[in-house]
Design a protein around this motif. Structure first.
Motif, PDB file in Angstrom:
ATOM      1  N   ASP A 284       0.898  -1.077   0.068  1.00 29.49           N
ATOM      2  CA  ASP A 284      -0.184   0.035   0.116  1.00 29.49           C
ATOM      3  C   ASP A 284       0.953   1.160   0.136  1.00 29.49           C
ATOM      4  O   ASP A 284       2.066   1.202   0.063  1.00 29.49           O
ATOM      5  N   PHE A 285       0.273   2.255  -0.057  1.00 29.75           N
ATOM      6  CA  PHE A 285       0.926   3.645  -0.231  1.00 29.75           C
ATOM      7  C   PHE A 285       0.316   4.519   0.868  1.00 29.75           C
ATOM      8  O   PHE A 285       0.396   5.790   0.893  1.00 29.75           O
ATOM      9  N   VAL A 286      -0.227   4.046   1.774  1.00 39.02           N
ATOM     10  CA  VAL A 286      -1.052   4.893   2.803  1.00 39.02           C
ATOM     11  C   VAL A 286      -0.122   6.003   3.470  1.00 39.02           C
ATOM     12  O   VAL A 286      -0.462   7.039   3.611  1.00 39.02           O
ATOM     13  N   ALA A 287       0.834   5.409   4.035  1.00 34.09           N
ATOM     14  CA  ALA A 287       1.803   6.406   4.736  1.00 34.09           C
ATOM     15  C   ALA A 287       2.320   7.422   3.957  1.00 34.09           C
ATOM     16  O   ALA A 287       2.202   8.674   4.295  1.00 34.09           O
ATOM     17  N   GLU A 288       2.657   7.108   2.748  1.00 32.58           N
ATOM     18  CA  GLU A 288       3.385   8.106   1.850  1.00 32.58           C
ATOM     19  C   GLU A 288       2.014   9.079   1.330  1.00 32.58           C
ATOM     20  O   GLU A 288       2.491  10.262   1.281  1.00 32.58           O
ATOM     21  N   ALA A 289       0.902   8.806   0.998  1.00 30.72           N
ATOM     22  CA  ALA A 289      -0.208   9.253   0.956  1.00 30.72           C
ATOM     23  C   ALA A 289      -0.408  10.520   1.959  1.00 30.72           C
ATOM     24  O   ALA A 289      -0.699  11.746   1.442  1.00 30.72           O
ATOM     25  N   ARG A 290      -0.478   9.901   3.062  1.00 30.52           N
ATOM     26  CA  ARG A 290      -0.566  10.667   4.216  1.00 30.52           C
ATOM     27  C   ARG A 290       0.040  11.918   4.305  1.00 30.52           C
ATOM     28  O   ARG A 290      -0.046  13.262   4.781  1.00 30.52           O
TER      29      ARG A 290
END
Length: 467
Positions: A251-257
């Motif tokens: 996933d890319f969740v931390a980067e997106a945040r």
């Protein structure tokens, strides 16, 4: 043909020079990735300026040209004087093999007869001439090379042309600086210099501060031509990083945040550094009318939109309804063309935002207008969809997680989650998806299903179905 001043003040040399180059430029210009008038023949040129940066009596000559390019008008469009382009033309007796891709052609008449002309940005020596002129704050003809003297510009940096860009051209000097040369230029203040300078004054570290810049003063008008900024060494853009994680099934969740926080910091700094305005019913009516007109034109251009026209229109009428009830919104200066490719992150560093030019196809005055910050947010949300649906297999849930994380990160800084204003967000996302449909239908038909999937979602009247 109109004539432009050379550094010596003579006009005849310029006319002879352009006359000798015209046959070659007619064939060469339409093949360039950054040329905006593809599909229409070049019928002529009007030189705004021709400046000799290296004398052609030697082994290597260098000309800086500002040319207005004339083409047949687009059917149904208002008359247009022609786009103005910035060219760096190198002159040699013959090209070495390493410069073969840069060839423009062999001149057969005029002052350069018997010489070979080429795209000079491929050649390190002409690129070094530009950096030296910026370092020394040179004045050459109508060209003005300016710099921030608080930042050091070392000489001896090896230049290389980046080949991935489409709208402009960039040269990297060592691993220290990147010089972005605007190709299609217009008179006035360019936001790609204006906004980074304002952010630097505001102390915002999310945008590389301009080190130097080039502009031309012609007929009492100023043309922004190039900006030199620190090069973020080893950085990848957000699109590359997102596709890399998708390929690994991560996933890319931390980067997106984190990217949401970076966007919010830039928006907050711009709102502090430059004036903001309040959009009331009259301003929102104009905004909604523009969105509706773009929808109507898109439906005529791309019949695949017709089944969704009514649902898409409802996104705009809902916004007009809130405005009629007295709702207002704040508008400010924004990035104007925000997506994953406009964001950089080094392996062990924070996100940076780059390329504040806005959408080059839009008029400069429009790109400099204050707008709701949600326009940038909508662009980034669409970019997550593009990444997810370009993967094999497509990963819509990946995009859903990124969209949520990005909005949460934005709220971490501003205290305002964009999702709490769903009508405004939906209107801007819809407008962006409609633009994408038209673009893909014209240029990349294989990609058309990507924005059409967003169109189907955004045309649904139920907010839960769209989320």
């Amino acid at each position: 043909m109109a004539e432009a001043l050379t550094p010596s003040g003579t006009t005849g040399t310029t006319g002879h020079l352009l006359a000798s180059l015209q046959p070659l430029l007619r064939e060469w210009l339409p093949r360039q990735r950054w040329f905006a008038g593809k599909g229409r023949p070049v019928t002529g040129f009007t030189p705004l300026a021709a400046t000799e940066l290296l004398p052609c009596e030697g082994r290597l000559g260098l000309y800086h040209l500002l040319l207005r390019v004339h083409q047949p008008p687009v059917l149904g469009a208002p008359p247009h004087p022609g786009d103005c382009y910035q060219l760096l033309i190198g002159v040699r007796e013959a090209l070495p093999p390493r410069l073969a891709p840069a060839l423009i052609g062999h001149v057969t008449r005029g002052p350069l007869a018997g010489r070979t002309v080429y795209e000079a940005l491929y050649d390190p020596r002409p690129a070094e001439v530009l950096l030296e002129a910026l370092r020394t704050q040179a004045r050459i003809g109508g060209l003005r090379f300016e710099r921030d003297r608080r930042q050091e510009i070392r000489d001896g940096l090896v230049a290389r042309l980046m080949t991935a860009e489409q709208s402009n051209s960039s040269i990297v000097y060592g691993d220290t600086f990147i010089l972005k040369l605007l190709r299609r230029v217009v008179p006035g203040v360019n936001p790609d210099l204006e906004l980074p300078l304002a952010l630097a004054r505001a102390g915002c570290a999310r945008v590389p501060a301009p080190t130097a810049w080039l502009h031309a003063e012609l007929d009492a008008q100023s043309y922004a031509l190039a900006v030199l900024q620190p090069f973020v060494s080893g950085a990848s853009d957000g699109w590359e990083l997102a596709l890399r994680e998708l390929a690994k099934g991560e996933d890319f969740v931390a980067e997106a945040r984190a990217l949401g926080r970076a966007t919010a910091e830039v928006h907050s700094a711009l709102a502090q550094a430059l004036p903001t305005v309040t959009l009331g019913q009259a301003q929102l009516r104009l905004l909604v009318d523009g969105m509706t007109e773009r929808l109507e034109a898109a439906v005529q251009a791309v019949p695949a939109l017709r089944p969704y026209e009514s649902g898409l229109r409802s996104a705009f009428t809902a916004l007009a309804g809130l405005a009629a009830e007295g709702r207002t919104w704040t508008a400010q200066r924004i990035h104007g063309d925000l997506h994953l490719g406009q964001c950089l992150r080094p392996p062990s560093g924070p996100w940076s935002l780059i390329d504040f030019e806005g959408e080059p196809a839009r008029p400069l005055a429009e790109r400099r207008l204050p707008q709701p910050a949600v326009r940038d947010i909508a662009g980034m949300l669409r970019s997550f969809d593009y990444a997810a649906l370009s993967a094999s297999p497509p990963a819509p849930q990946w995009a859903h997680g990124c969209r949520a994380a990005y909005c949460s990160g934005y709220a971490d800084v501003t205290g305002r989650d964009p999702r709490t204003d769903p009508v405004l967000l939906r209107a801007y996302e819809t407008d962006k998806a409609i633009y994408e449909v038209v673009y893909e239908a014209r240029h990349r038909p294989d990609w058309l299903p990507v924005p059409l999937s967003a169109v189907r979602r955004l045309s649904l009247p139920d907010q839960e179905a769209r989320s």
